[in-house]
Design an enzyme around this catalytic site. Sequence first.
Site, short mmCIF file in Angstrom:
data_model
loop_
_atom_site.label_atom_id
_atom_site.label_comp_id
_atom_site.label_asym_id
_atom_site.label_seq_id
_atom_site.Cartn_x
_atom_site.Cartn_y
_atom_site.Cartn_z
N ASP A 185 0.82 -1.21 0.00
CA ASP A 185 0.00 0.00 0.00
C ASP A 185 0.86 1.26 0.00
OD1 ASP A 185 -2.63 0.62 -0.30
OD2 ASP A 185 -3.09 0.78 1.82
N ASP A 231 -9.35 -2.30 2.46
CA ASP A 231 -9.03 -1.71 3.75
C ASP A 231 -10.06 -2.07 4.81
OD1 ASP A 231 -6.77 -0.46 2.69
OD2 ASP A 231 -7.94 1.24 1.98
#
EC number: 3.4.23.-
Length: 360
Positions: A185, A231
Amino acid sequence: AYGSLVLMALLPIFFGALRSVSCAKSKNSSEMPETITSRDAARFPIVASCTLLGLYLFFKIFSQEYINLLLSMYFFVLGILALSHTISPMMNRFFPANFPNKQYQLLFTQGSGESKEEIVNYEFDTKDLVCLALSSVVGVWYLLRKHWIANNLFGLAFSLNGVELLHLNNVSTGCILLGGLFIYDVFWVFGTNVMVTVAKSFEAPIKLVFPQDLLEKGLEADNFAMLGLGDIVIPDLRSMGSAPFPYSLKKNTHTYFYTSFVAYIFGLGLTIFIMHIFKHAQPALLYLVPACIGFPLLVALAKGEVTEMFSYESSAEILPHTPRLTHFPTVSGSPASLADSMQQKLSCPRRRRQQSPSAM
């Protein structure tokens, strides 16, 4: 807008982890769900990176309009099935007792005689057809308008199905998975513009959105804050690995359940705060990973249970198996028929689904 995103993200987190705790206490299932192993966790960031880069190149080479049209049709079908499965338990409460509920079965086999092999066994009833029809209305609404409410309905359905489908067998696997995705990420958000470009170009319900100009433009608002489904699902897999842990020690406590839940709220709140201050998209896992790993670890350290936590394996505490998710999307009308169907489907091939996380 930010508060609404947090509340929507907490729905699958809370109900998924709560279900994990109750299932660990009951221990009444006969088959394991799809489990992410340590090898799967280590390979996941690599596969996700290749997928993300491939999408980025597709958007650069081909027309964005045609790619999104193809993706819209694909997620139109998946979204209807996911939403129908999600609302089915809730909708059953609204049907009257005398509702004419007929059972149906769609069976597809290969071969004949003793060599006959079952490929698809799709069971459903009249109530499921009603749920499918309602979900189809949402699907048509999304396909024609791409409205943010329809997008969020599909996004929440995908998140809840992902939480129900996937399971971590131990805390170490969760640490490996989150550690790899932490690097993934951060690199794709801060190191390149790939993540942000794909997130803005990708017109599919892979993210939750909420308009920041809702008060000015109403339901037609178009300035959105967004949160990727990865997420939500990925940190929740960590919670599902640690939430049933106290019951393996015969301790009737919700300590790690609440700790993981609070850790996610803290990490997501910190992400939103940093994003608001610096006015730049933030990799949510940059803040969620330290919180989701650090908070339960500190609690285990204080309770002297670190060794037990990392040696804990959930294979003995089998979580309930859902045939319509781990085999084919089967929707059954009653627990009895669902149990009978499960026994008949042990030879069916399994499918694994993976969520590709995206940045806020």
